[in-house]
Design an enzyme around this catalytic site. Sequence first.
Site, PDB file in Angstrom:
ATOM      1  N   GLU A 157      -0.425  -2.224  -8.642  1.00 15.35           N
ATOM      2  CA  GLU A 157      -1.686  -2.780  -8.137  1.00 15.35           C
ATOM      3  C   GLU A 157      -2.493  -1.651  -7.519  1.00 15.35           C
ATOM      4  O   GLU A 157      -1.979  -0.560  -7.275  1.00 15.35           O
ATOM      5  CB  GLU A 157      -1.424  -3.901  -7.139  1.00 15.35           C
TER       6      GLU A 157
ATOM      7  N   HIS B  78      -2.964  -5.843  -1.674  1.00 14.08           N
ATOM      8  CA  HIS B  78      -4.288  -5.726  -1.085  1.00 14.08           C
ATOM      9  C   HIS B  78      -5.164  -6.952  -1.324  1.00 14.08           C
ATOM     10  O   HIS B  78      -6.252  -7.041  -0.748  1.00 14.08           O
ATOM     11  CB  HIS B  78      -4.997  -4.482  -1.626  1.00 14.08           C
TER      12      HIS B  78
ATOM     13  N   SER C  68       0.846  -1.191   0.000  1.00 14.89           N
ATOM     14  CA  SER C  68       0.000   0.000   0.000  1.00 14.89           C
ATOM     15  C   SER C  68       0.887   1.247   0.000  1.00 14.89           C
ATOM     16  O   SER C  68       1.861   1.322  -0.747  1.00 14.89           O
ATOM     17  CB  SER C  68      -0.963  -0.031   1.196  1.00 14.89           C
TER      18      SER C  68
END
Length: 307
Positions: A209, A276, A110
């Site tokens: 991502e 994630h 993240s």
Amino acid sequence: MPIKPKQLQSGDTIGIVTLGSPINATTINEGIATLENMGFSVVIGDQVYNSNGFLAGTPLERASDLMAMFENKEVNCILPTRGGTGVASILPFLNFSVIAQNPKIISGYSDITVLLNALYEYSDLITFQSLLLLDFNNRTPAYNFNQFFAATSAIAAPWEITNPPGMPFVNKVSGDVTGPIVGGNLTSFVGTLGTSFEINTAGKILFLEETHEPINTVYRYLSHLKLAGKFDDCFGILMGECTSCEPSYGVTYNEIIDEFLVPLGKPLISNISSAHGLFKAAIPIGASVNMNTAELTLTVMESVVTP
């Protein structure tokens, strides 16, 4: 040559830091207990339990926690509690020379991926897009732990980055290329464009991502990266999952990959389990990786830790 941290072994000390948004004490304590039950010792940073709105302390406070972990000779691995918001704000307060002289395993995903790539770029340190403290619990799939410990403990090379069974890679554009792998969370990298910490994609294999963004926003971010030239000089593109990303105007994530990224003509594999998603492959940022789309293989060509 990139700097490789020392391998993680049972009994080592793991330093816990909160570098972005705060997280509840229950999750922190569960993660610490899990690590201790695995045989690790734990050192807790000053800001780990701090909460100041959407940040766990000021940028200087959070950066100081991280620097203290790198300088602590007892700490072998650094594990952020979570990502969230604000990790990029600590970067100006880091001493990258000191970090290079005290290499440690550091893992996360993240917003943490901005830090991981900056550490590779400015300290020449191989880092790991893999687990956060919040993943250390009995609900995490065994695949995730296997990936994390294989990447951070094994010194053998070459080795494969693989998805779990039943989740195949997808060949979108054919090619066979080798280069250092960089990347992580799309939103986080767009936020650093135009700064001294923007991602360097020249001669690299770029992994991306995303999570919880509508597909029109994903398109906007990919367009921003394209306008910034980040697809011009990369050797290949790896697309991870877009978890909980709702279609926009009937357009899906896979259609954006086909309609926007495929025409760029770069070797391209999609459907990489990571970050994630439920299943999290361990990706060593800065390591040399061979990407063979015909064979659907991602091969790490070098050891990423030292004995």
